[in-house]
Design a protein around this motif. Structure first.
Motif, PDB file in Angstrom:
ATOM      1  N   ARG A  32     -73.087  74.755  43.910  1.00 37.31           N
ATOM      2  CA  ARG A  32     -71.942  74.851  43.014  1.00 37.31           C
ATOM      3  C   ARG A  32     -70.902  75.795  43.616  1.00 37.31           C
ATOM      4  O   ARG A  32     -71.244  76.733  44.353  1.00 37.31           O
ATOM      5  CB  ARG A  32     -72.355  75.363  41.641  1.00 37.31           C
ATOM      6  N   GLY A  33     -69.652  75.533  43.305  1.00 42.61           N
ATOM      7  CA  GLY A  33     -68.573  76.444  43.650  1.00 42.61           C
ATOM      8  C   GLY A  33     -68.209  77.276  42.441  1.00 42.61           C
ATOM      9  O   GLY A  33     -68.688  77.044  41.331  1.00 42.61           O
ATOM     10  N   MET A  34     -67.370  78.266  42.639  1.00 39.39           N
ATOM     11  CA  MET A  34     -66.912  79.123  41.547  1.00 39.39           C
ATOM     12  C   MET A  34     -65.462  79.492  41.811  1.00 39.39           C
ATOM     13  O   MET A  34     -64.984  79.464  42.943  1.00 39.39           O
ATOM     14  CB  MET A  34     -67.758  80.398  41.457  1.00 39.39           C
ATOM     15  N   ASP A  35     -64.757  79.816  40.736  1.00 41.77           N
ATOM     16  CA  ASP A  35     -63.380  80.299  40.837  1.00 41.77           C
ATOM     17  C   ASP A  35     -63.366  81.803  40.591  1.00 41.77           C
ATOM     18  O   ASP A  35     -63.828  82.271  39.541  1.00 41.77           O
ATOM     19  CB  ASP A  35     -62.487  79.633  39.794  1.00 41.77           C
ATOM     20  N   MET A  36     -62.836  82.553  41.536  1.00 39.79           N
ATOM     21  CA  MET A  36     -62.620  83.967  41.281  1.00 39.79           C
ATOM     22  C   MET A  36     -61.399  84.127  40.358  1.00 39.79           C
ATOM     23  O   MET A  36     -60.626  83.173  40.167  1.00 39.79           O
ATOM     24  CB  MET A  36     -62.437  84.726  42.594  1.00 39.79           C
ATOM     25  N   PRO A  37     -61.203  85.301  39.770  1.00 39.43           N
ATOM     26  CA  PRO A  37     -60.097  85.502  38.832  1.00 39.43           C
ATOM     27  C   PRO A  37     -58.744  85.086  39.392  1.00 39.43           C
ATOM     28  O   PRO A  37     -58.402  85.430  40.524  1.00 39.43           O
ATOM     29  CB  PRO A  37     -60.149  87.011  38.560  1.00 39.43           C
ATOM     30  N   SER A  38     -58.014  84.326  38.614  1.00 39.19           N
ATOM     31  CA  SER A  38     -56.652  83.819  38.864  1.00 39.19           C
ATOM     32  C   SER A  38     -56.612  82.629  39.812  1.00 39.19           C
ATOM     33  O   SER A  38     -55.535  82.170  40.188  1.00 39.19           O
ATOM     34  CB  SER A  38     -55.701  84.915  39.394  1.00 39.19           C
ATOM     35  N   HIS A  39     -57.775  82.073  40.159  1.00 40.31           N
ATOM     36  CA  HIS A  39     -57.816  80.932  41.067  1.00 40.31           C
ATOM     37  C   HIS A  39     -58.449  79.716  40.404  1.00 40.31           C
ATOM     38  O   HIS A  39     -59.281  79.850  39.499  1.00 40.31           O
ATOM     39  CB  HIS A  39     -58.589  81.293  42.335  1.00 40.31           C
ATOM     40  N   GLY A  40     -58.061  78.541  40.872  1.00 43.06           N
ATOM     41  CA  GLY A  40     -58.646  77.317  40.340  1.00 43.06           C
ATOM     42  C   GLY A  40     -58.425  77.192  38.845  1.00 43.06           C
ATOM     43  O   GLY A  40     -57.303  77.260  38.353  1.00 43.06           O
ATOM     44  N   GLN A  41     -59.526  77.058  38.114  1.00 40.84           N
ATOM     45  CA  GLN A  41     -59.459  76.891  36.665  1.00 40.84           C
ATOM     46  C   GLN A  41     -59.446  78.216  35.906  1.00 40.84           C
ATOM     47  O   GLN A  41     -59.376  78.227  34.676  1.00 40.84           O
ATOM     48  CB  GLN A  41     -60.645  76.042  36.194  1.00 40.84           C
ATOM     49  N   THR A  44     -56.906  84.084  34.613  1.00 44.27           N
ATOM     50  CA  THR A  44     -56.640  85.523  34.592  1.00 44.27           C
ATOM     51  C   THR A  44     -55.280  85.811  35.214  1.00 44.27           C
ATOM     52  O   THR A  44     -54.993  85.327  36.311  1.00 44.27           O
ATOM     53  CB  THR A  44     -57.719  86.284  35.382  1.00 44.27           C
ATOM     54  N   PRO A  45     -54.412  86.580  34.561  1.00 45.26           N
ATOM     55  CA  PRO A  45     -53.113  86.925  35.166  1.00 45.26           C
ATOM     56  C   PRO A  45     -53.301  87.676  36.484  1.00 45.26           C
ATOM     57  O   PRO A  45     -54.210  88.512  36.606  1.00 45.26           O
ATOM     58  CB  PRO A  45     -52.459  87.812  34.103  1.00 45.26           C
ATOM     59  N   LEU A  46     -52.449  87.395  37.441  1.00 45.91           N
ATOM     60  CA  LEU A  46     -52.544  88.062  38.739  1.00 45.91           C
ATOM     61  C   LEU A  46     -52.521  89.581  38.602  1.00 45.91           C
ATOM     62  O   LEU A  46     -53.202  90.295  39.343  1.00 45.91           O
ATOM     63  CB  LEU A  46     -51.387  87.617  39.642  1.00 45.91           C
ATOM     64  N   SER A  47     -51.762  90.075  37.649  1.00 42.92           N
ATOM     65  CA  SER A  47     -51.625  91.522  37.474  1.00 42.92           C
ATOM     66  C   SER A  47     -52.917  92.194  37.032  1.00 42.92           C
ATOM     67  O   SER A  47     -53.047  93.416  37.116  1.00 42.92           O
ATOM     68  CB  SER A  47     -50.521  91.825  36.457  1.00 42.92           C
ATOM     69  N   GLU A  48     -53.874  91.405  36.561  1.00 44.03           N
ATOM     70  CA  GLU A  48     -55.130  91.968  36.062  1.00 44.03           C
ATOM     71  C   GLU A  48     -56.289  91.817  37.045  1.00 44.03           C
ATOM     72  O   GLU A  48     -57.406  92.246  36.757  1.00 44.03           O
ATOM     73  CB  GLU A  48     -55.500  91.300  34.729  1.00 44.03           C
ATOM     74  N   VAL A  49     -56.034  91.236  38.193  1.00 42.12           N
ATOM     75  CA  VAL A  49     -57.110  90.980  39.144  1.00 42.12           C
ATOM     76  C   VAL A  49     -57.378  92.221  39.994  1.00 42.12           C
ATOM     77  O   VAL A  49     -56.461  92.814  40.558  1.00 42.12           O
ATOM     78  CB  VAL A  49     -56.765  89.790  40.067  1.00 42.12           C
ATOM     79  N   THR A  50     -58.648  92.605  40.059  1.00 42.33           N
ATOM     80  CA  THR A  50     -59.063  93.764  40.850  1.00 42.33           C
ATOM     81  C   THR A  50     -60.236  93.375  41.731  1.00 42.33           C
ATOM     82  O   THR A  50     -60.858  92.320  41.544  1.00 42.33           O
ATOM     83  CB  THR A  50     -59.505  94.918  39.943  1.00 42.33           C
ATOM     84  N   LEU A  51     -60.562  94.240  42.679  1.00 41.34           N
ATOM     85  CA  LEU A  51     -61.746  94.004  43.499  1.00 41.34           C
ATOM     86  C   LEU A  51     -62.994  93.988  42.618  1.00 41.34           C
ATOM     87  O   LEU A  51     -63.906  93.186  42.828  1.00 41.34           O
ATOM     88  CB  LEU A  51     -61.863  95.085  44.578  1.00 41.34           C
ATOM     89  N   GLU A  52     -63.000  94.846  41.615  1.00 42.23           N
ATOM     90  CA  GLU A  52     -64.149  94.909  40.710  1.00 42.23           C
ATOM     91  C   GLU A  52     -64.308  93.616  39.911  1.00 42.23           C
ATOM     92  O   GLU A  52     -65.429  93.125  39.723  1.00 42.23           O
ATOM     93  CB  GLU A  52     -64.007  96.100  39.749  1.00 42.23           C
ATOM     94  N   SER A  53     -63.207  93.057  39.440  1.00 45.53           N
ATOM     95  CA  SER A  53     -63.311  91.822  38.649  1.00 45.53           C
ATOM     96  C   SER A  53     -63.711  90.645  39.528  1.00 45.53           C
ATOM     97  O   SER A  53     -64.444  89.751  39.085  1.00 45.53           O
ATOM     98  CB  SER A  53     -62.007  91.532  37.903  1.00 45.53           C
ATOM     99  N   SER A 159     -53.098  78.551  45.513  1.00 46.84           N
ATOM    100  CA  SER A 159     -52.526  79.372  44.438  1.00 46.84           C
ATOM    101  C   SER A 159     -52.194  80.765  44.969  1.00 46.84           C
ATOM    102  O   SER A 159     -52.675  81.168  46.023  1.00 46.84           O
ATOM    103  CB  SER A 159     -53.519  79.471  43.276  1.00 46.84           C
ATOM    104  N   PRO A 160     -51.377  81.529  44.240  1.00 37.79           N
ATOM    105  CA  PRO A 160     -51.059  82.894  44.680  1.00 37.79           C
ATOM    106  C   PRO A 160     -52.311  83.772  44.724  1.00 37.79           C
ATOM    107  O   PRO A 160     -53.255  83.567  43.960  1.00 37.79           O
ATOM    108  CB  PRO A 160     -50.080  83.394  43.614  1.00 37.79           C
ATOM    109  N   GLN A 161     -52.278  84.728  45.598  1.00 42.25           N
ATOM    110  CA  GLN A 161     -53.378  85.680  45.767  1.00 42.25           C
ATOM    111  C   GLN A 161     -52.916  87.075  45.377  1.00 42.25           C
ATOM    112  O   GLN A 161     -51.897  87.558  45.882  1.00 42.25           O
ATOM    113  CB  GLN A 161     -53.851  85.686  47.227  1.00 42.25           C
ATOM    114  N   ALA A 162     -53.626  87.720  44.483  1.00 40.15           N
ATOM    115  CA  ALA A 162     -53.308  89.098  44.121  1.00 40.15           C
ATOM    116  C   ALA A 162     -53.546  90.017  45.313  1.00 40.15           C
ATOM    117  O   ALA A 162     -54.539  89.886  46.037  1.00 40.15           O
ATOM    118  CB  ALA A 162     -54.149  89.542  42.930  1.00 40.15           C
ATOM    119  N   THR A 163     -52.633  90.955  45.510  1.00 35.87           N
ATOM    120  CA  THR A 163     -52.724  91.885  46.640  1.00 35.87           C
ATOM    121  C   THR A 163     -53.690  93.026  46.380  1.00 35.87           C
ATOM    122  O   THR A 163     -54.406  93.469  47.287  1.00 35.87           O
ATOM    123  CB  THR A 163     -51.329  92.463  46.950  1.00 35.87           C
ATOM    124  N   LEU A 164     -53.737  93.536  45.147  1.00 38.29           N
ATOM    125  CA  LEU A 164     -54.522  94.731  44.839  1.00 38.29           C
ATOM    126  C   LEU A 164     -55.980  94.647  45.284  1.00 38.29           C
ATOM    127  O   LEU A 164     -56.474  95.583  45.929  1.00 38.29           O
ATOM    128  CB  LEU A 164     -54.443  95.038  43.343  1.00 38.29           C
TER     129      LEU A 164
END
Length: 236
Positions: A32-41, A44-53, A159-164
């Motif tokens: 199975r694949g998975m979507d990390m926060p703000s990607h795919g399905q 999550t807003p880009l502004s809320e994406v962290t390494l921890e999430s 899709s866009p990638q969060a920088t943080l």
């Protein structure tokens, strides 16, 4: 057969495993694949994406005795997930991925490479909080040896990638060191130079390092060959 979790890289999502999943399933694996926060399905807003999430999303996707295949940037959250839940991983396979160093961010490690071929494809947002893949350079940097229809599919789904999360240093514990690990180098990689991939695994046993004569996206360029190699690694 193995339970396999596929962790995508920057600007991608679970969609990028479209061609690999059926090849692994045909070999008998539960994959199975998975979507990390703000990607795919994941919305999550880009502004809320962290390494921890991002790390938490990998941990939450683990089953029992999972083989994790992490591509590119996915090596960071996958390694940190192995730190948190080593008992859930059977093996961690880095697919032309960054192998984190303690106290270093992905940005730090990218700058260590002897060449920076990926930069031409990075289209940064004006506020610096995210970036996109520049469509004019996507094929050259990520999909140089992929079918044209596949390249079109990929570019349409990027899709866009969060920088943080990529600017945040990884602080490693000892948990991931208990997980068997393998590395698949891509020899014609225009995103992470293949010589830097070799440097990241210079101290590893040679039996744990494999090669594919592809670009940065072997899951599109040679999904059958990649599935066969992953199958081999899970059995070694």
């Amino acid at each position: 057969m193995s339970d396999i979790l596929l962790v995508h890289g920057s600007c991608h999502g679970a969609w990028c495993w479209r061609d690999l999943i059926p090849e692994l399933a045909a070999l008998g694996h539960d994959v199975r694949g998975m979507d990390m926060p703000s990607h795919g399905q994941d919305d999550t807003p880009l502004s809320e994406v962290t390494l921890e999430s991002c790390t938490a999303s990998v941990v939450n996707a683990l089953a029992k005795d999972t083989v994790v295949v992490a591509h590119s940037w996915g090596g960071f959250p996958a390694t940190l997930a192995a730190d948190i839940a080593p008992e859930k991983l059977n093996r961690l396979i880095y697919l032309c991925a960054y192998v984190p160093r303690d106290g270093h961010s992905l940005v730090d490690m990218r700058k260590m490479a002897p060449r920076q071929p990926i930069l031409k494809a990075v289209d940064r947002a004006a506020d610096g909080t995210s970036y996109r893949v520049h469509a004019d350079y996507a094929e050259e940097v990520f999909y140089a040896d992929c079918p044209k229809s596949t390249i079109d599919y990929a570019i349409a789904n990027l899709s866009p990638q969060a920088t943080l999360p990529q600017a945040t240093p990884a602080h490693l514990g000892a948990g991931h060191l208990d997980v068997p690990r393998s590395y698949i180098r891509t020899l014609y990689d225009n995103a992470i130079p293949t010589e830097f991939q070799a440097e990241m695994v210079a101290g590893w046993p040679r039996s744990d390092v494999y090669e594919m004569a592809t670009s940065h996206s072997p899951f599109f360029a040679d999904p059958k060959g990649l599935a066969a190699l992953i199958d081999q690694i899970t059995k070694d």
